[in-house]
Motif scaffolding. Structure first.
Motif, PDB file in Angstrom:
ATOM      1  N   LEU A  45       0.832  -1.101   0.009  1.00 13.66           N
ATOM      2  CA  LEU A  45       0.202   0.063  -0.131  1.00 13.66           C
ATOM      3  C   LEU A  45       1.016   1.272   0.223  1.00 13.66           C
ATOM      4  O   LEU A  45       0.484   2.376  -0.391  1.00 13.66           O
ATOM      5  CB  LEU A  45      -0.909   0.012   1.324  1.00 13.66           C
ATOM      6  CG  LEU A  45      -1.994  -0.894   1.008  1.00 13.66           C
ATOM      7  CD1 LEU A  45      -2.849  -1.089   2.550  1.00 13.66           C
ATOM      8  CD2 LEU A  45      -3.138  -0.140  -0.072  1.00 13.66           C
ATOM      9  N   ILE A  46       2.192   1.180   0.292  1.00 15.45           N
ATOM     10  CA  ILE A  46       3.029   2.352   0.407  1.00 15.45           C
ATOM     11  C   ILE A  46       3.254   2.695  -1.060  1.00 15.45           C
ATOM     12  O   ILE A  46       3.536   1.884  -1.823  1.00 15.45           O
ATOM     13  CB  ILE A  46       4.502   1.907   1.090  1.00 15.45           C
ATOM     14  CG1 ILE A  46       4.129   1.487   2.367  1.00 15.45           C
ATOM     15  CG2 ILE A  46       5.193   3.173   0.870  1.00 15.45           C
ATOM     16  CD1 ILE A  46       5.234   1.168   3.476  1.00 15.45           C
ATOM     17  N   GLY A  47       3.187   4.030  -1.205  1.00 15.98           N
ATOM     18  CA  GLY A  47       3.158   4.700  -2.699  1.00 15.98           C
ATOM     19  C   GLY A  47       1.632   4.565  -3.248  1.00 15.98           C
ATOM     20  O   GLY A  47       1.493   5.298  -4.450  1.00 15.98           O
ATOM     21  N   ALA A  48       0.603   3.943  -2.612  1.00 11.79           N
ATOM     22  CA  ALA A  48      -0.757   4.300  -3.460  1.00 11.79           C
ATOM     23  C   ALA A  48      -1.325   5.478  -2.674  1.00 11.79           C
ATOM     24  O   ALA A  48      -0.941   6.207  -1.744  1.00 11.79           O
ATOM     25  CB  ALA A  48      -1.706   2.930  -2.744  1.00 11.79           C
ATOM     26  N   ALA A  49      -2.228   6.134  -3.365  1.00  5.92           N
ATOM     27  CA  ALA A  49      -2.825   7.166  -2.967  1.00  5.92           C
ATOM     28  C   ALA A  49      -3.850   6.862  -2.054  1.00  5.92           C
ATOM     29  O   ALA A  49      -4.593   5.751  -2.053  1.00  5.92           O
ATOM     30  CB  ALA A  49      -3.687   7.850  -4.218  1.00  5.92           C
ATOM     31  N   ILE A  50      -4.198   7.583  -0.936  1.00  7.96           N
ATOM     32  CA  ILE A  50      -4.924   7.137   0.270  1.00  7.96           C
ATOM     33  C   ILE A  50      -6.178   6.757  -0.014  1.00  7.96           C
ATOM     34  O   ILE A  50      -6.690   6.060   0.563  1.00  7.96           O
ATOM     35  CB  ILE A  50      -4.742   8.494   1.353  1.00  7.96           C
ATOM     36  CG1 ILE A  50      -5.527   7.693   2.393  1.00  7.96           C
ATOM     37  CG2 ILE A  50      -5.272   9.711   1.017  1.00  7.96           C
ATOM     38  CD1 ILE A  50      -4.755   6.604   3.205  1.00  7.96           C
TER      39      ILE A  50
END
Ligand code: SF4
Ligand code: SF4
Ligand code: SF4
Lengths: 455, 305
Positions: A45-50
């Protein structure tokens, strides 16, 4: 060293195993609950838009996707600094209620009941919901009907029965139409009828069953709204192993109280209180924590339950009854929310702007227990850090110890019969572990039972 | 007719989708015998002589691979059920990181664990990458959807059990969507949470990255009907699957460029987080990665640095 493996543990959600170590006299030396998969959400999930989190994280679990969807959505509200309008909030609660109805009905009638209704001596091929449908078609039909209501409700409010998508930062994307509301209200009444009738069956399920098995002594964590049972709104209360209130949390301060660790032999982490005490979550924990359910029939059932188990119980098998009481409460809450005139109002979404807070922590009760989603984002709202604490990880220790307790009772002459193995699995099933959730971190957990004889 | 359901790395949602046949389930089990499904029954190993095996989930570790190979050998017909089995699904996003980084994050870097936490080794080891089921064994039927939708399963499962063939829709999500294309002016890409889209007009035309045109339908365009853009959970549309040079990213660029009269290069510049917004469900698929114009290889390379 002798090694017997039974894998996977069945009628639980996902893959897991049990390992039993025997000494040279064929007695149980130790035993463990093992999870053999991991998927890695916290990392990928790191790097994904929240705003993608509420759409991606439901895929952690196909049985309780709404809980993940809502925990993530609550975290995004905080990040964008908004509160959903009243109807938006009610719809979100209703979505969680739909989740509980389906998940608890599934677990109680379809996964757990075959052990009690058909018994351990029933052949493995038919000790399941299909066997149940043959022997007690009426129970099976009712189970199907209530689960269907839960899924229809989730679909109407969340867009889809599995992996709902309608909750977003600031509220919900689509209102509940009057037509749908009316249709669901009829189904809710019927479901409540079935839930109430089933209480007789549920209440007697543990008659003659030794509820000391799978013994473990722990503290508890569960959400409550000022003492009243609640699954969407409120703070998480903590009880120590002696039943005393330790404190409560509702946001990032959870990290002051909870720590996790791992063992070499399982992909599933273990959670405990900082300071070393273990705790459990889920129906048993929630019912130990609340003063009342807040709805008529569930409160009556709670009173009976407390007469039998007291105000705070450690008995693992009491999970089944506690789960059933929550099932009644969920049906009652569905009836209430669906007859609330505000539920079809069009004002469901507060528009959001830029990132206001860099961190958001969403906490909800999932059917299996307290669920925490913690996200830290950069100024543009891209996820930089993520921590997910799921119910099964918080119950890991209790399952692990319960397995050992049961193994000591059922392993005879260094051997484990199929029926005895099922008794061990029964302890695990009491917790309704969700292996998919548990292994959100990278794969899924095959539950394995293996016996290793130490010489 | 003997049926089995095997679960690999996934969320069990596909098995729940089968239970969501609701009453029809009783008809199905009257016609066919479910001989193996660990989520709902106690049989620990798939028996020999399975007629139809449904496999859900992606292949991520050794155990998944062994189970897949075993069930392939024991089943006459193998159905990849759900987007994970067909294209790697969400589990495929783990391709964005090396296994070492993944484990280190989960067991040592999140806030509630200690930096010297134990990284499990006495567990089935991870494969070097994620695979879709069809990357490793022969698949007879692909049933896409994350999970496949109730109405669709209600059509195909009884037909499969009866041994019938069916003519199925080959259309994209757009063809099931009720929105109309309004005027498209001053188009800029919006994040999915920005503003409140109007309910009448095409979301893509309003600036939202709706993947409807590049996604296989059969979900009745559920998300756009609920006023949210399609995320592509049913996997790539038929034209993308058929043509080796067509890819999700490339087709989106082309489509937006046609719609807005912006040059393709300009359109591409507006994209953000391509991995999670466009390939969230297909990144773990060799079939999708091997396309000439696929961005998957670059994304994996860039992120695993
Ligand atoms: S396709 Fe979707 S529903 Fe099916 S296992 Fe994968 S994530 Fe779960
Ligand atoms: S792009 Fe989206 S909103 Fe537009 S027609 Fe296709 S599915 Fe509908
Ligand atoms: S609209 Fe797109 S994201 Fe939504 S269910 Fe259909 S394919 Fe999946």
């Amino acid at each position: 060293m002798k090694e017997i493996t039974i894998s996977p543990v069945t009628r639980i959600e996902g893959h897991a195993g049990v390992r039993i170590f025997l000494n040279d006299r064929g007695e149980v030396d130790s035993a463990h609950f093992q999870v053999v998969e991991l998927r890695g959400f916290e990392k990928f999930l790191i790097g994904a838009a929240i705003e993608e989190a509420p759409r991606i994280t439901p895929r952690i679990c196909g049985i309780c996707p709404s809980a993940h969807h809502l925990a993530a959505a609550k975290a995004t509200d905080q990040i964008f600094g908004v509160e959903p309008p009243a109807t938006g909030k009610k719809l979100r609660e209703l979505l969680n209620v739909g989740q509980f109805v389906h998940s608890h009905a599934l677990h109680f009638f379809m996964l757990a009941a075959p052990d009690f209704i058909l018994g351990h001596d029933c052949p493995a091929e038919s000790r399941n919901v299909i066997g149940l449908a043959r022997q007690s078609p009426e129970i099976a039909k009712k189970a199907i009907a209530v689960r269907k209501f839960g899924q229809r409700l989730t679909e109407a409010v969340g867009g889809k029965p599995i992996h709902p998508a309608n909750a977003l930062p600031g509220g919900m994307s689509a209102p509940l139409t009057e037509g749908k509301r009316a249709e669901l209200a009829v189904m809710a009444d019927e479901a409540l009828g079935i839930a109430r009738e089933g209480w007789d069956l549920a209440r007697n399920l543990l008659d003659g069953v030794d509820t000391e098995i799978g013994a473990v002594r722990t503290g508890f964590v569960g959400m409550t709204n000022q003492g009243v049972y609640s699954t969407y709104d409120g703070s998480a209360a903590m009880l120590g192993p002696d039943g005393g209130r330790v404190g409560s949390f509702s946001g990032p301060e959870y990290t002051n109280f909870i720590e996790e660790y791992s063992e070499d032999w399982s992909y599933l982490k273990f959670a405990r209180f900082k300071g070393g005490d273990y705790y459990r979550v889920g129906p048993l924990a929630r019912l130990n924590i609340v003063e009342k359910m807040g709805t008529e029939h569930a409160d009556a059932a709670l009173a009976e339950y407390r007469e039998r188990f007291g105000t705070g119980t450690q008995a693992a098998l009491a999970y089944h009854l506690a789960r059933y009481i929550e099932f009644i409460a969920s049906c009652e809450r569905a009836v209430q929310l669906l007859s609330d005139p505000g539920i079809t109002a069009p004002d469901i979404r507060t528009p959001v702007g830029a990132v206001v807070n860099r961190r958001g922590v969403g906490i909800v009760e999932a059917p299996r227990g307290t669920l925490i989603h913690d996200y830290t984002v950069n100024e543009a709202g891209i996820i930089e850090r993520c921590n997910l604490i799921v119910a099964t990880c918080q119950n890991n220790y209790a399952m692990d110890r319960g397995v050992e307790d049961m193994a000591r009772r059922v392993v005879e002459n260094g051997a484990l019969t199929e029926a005895a193995a099922n008794r061990i699995e029964m302890i695990i099933r009491a917790y309704d572990p969700c292996i998919s959730c548990a292994t959100h971190a990278i794969g899924k957990m095959p539950l394995k039972i293996e016996c290793v004889r130490r010489t | 007719m003997k049926i089995a359901i095997e679960e690999l790395a996934g969320c069990s949602g596909c098995t729940i989708a089968v239970l969501d046949l609701h009453e029809m389930l009783l008809d199905v089990v009257a016609e066919a015998e479910i001989v193996y499904s660990p989520v709902i029954m106690d049989v620990k190993e798939p028996p020999e002589g399975i007629d139809i095996a449904f496999v859900t989930g992606a292949v991520r570790n050794e155990e998944n691979r062994e189970r897949l190979e075993k069930i392939r050998k024991r089943a006459k017909t193998l159905v990849a059920l759900g987007t994970c089995a067909c294209y790697g699904g969400i589990s495929g996003l783990s391709m964005l990181n090396s296994n070492v980084d993944l484990f280190s994050c989960v067991y040592r870097e999140v806030e509630t664990v200690k930096p010297d936490g134990v990284i499990p080794t006495d567990v089935p080891p991870f494969l070097y990458r994620a695979f879709a089921v069809g990357d490793l064994v022969k698949v007879d039927y692909y049933v896409t959807g994350c999970p496949p939708k109730e109405a669709f399963l209600k059509k195909i499962i009884p037909a499969m059990v009866a041994g019938d063939t069916l003519e199925l829709s080959r259309k994209s999500v757009c063809s099931e969507c009720d929105r109309i294309m309004g005027p498209v002016e001053n188009w800029t890409l919006k994040r999915r949470h920005e503003g409140v889209p109007d309910r009448e007009h095409c979301l893509l035309g309003q600036g939202y990255l709706c993947l409807g045109s590049v996604t296989f339908g059969r979900c009745a365009a559920t998300c756009p009907k609920n006023n949210i853009p399609c995320h592509g959970c049913n996997g790539p549309s038929l034209d993308i699957l058929r043509e080796p040079c067509r890819d999700i990213h490339g087709m989106m660029v082309r489509r937006i460029s046609d719609l807005t009269d912006k040059p393709q290069k300009e359109v591409e510049k507006e994209f953000y987080d391509v991995a999670h917004t466009m390939y969230a469900f297909t990144i773990g698929s060799l079939i999708m990665e091997d396309k000439e114009t696929s961005k998957i290889r670059d994304l994996v390379k860039e992120r695993s640095k």
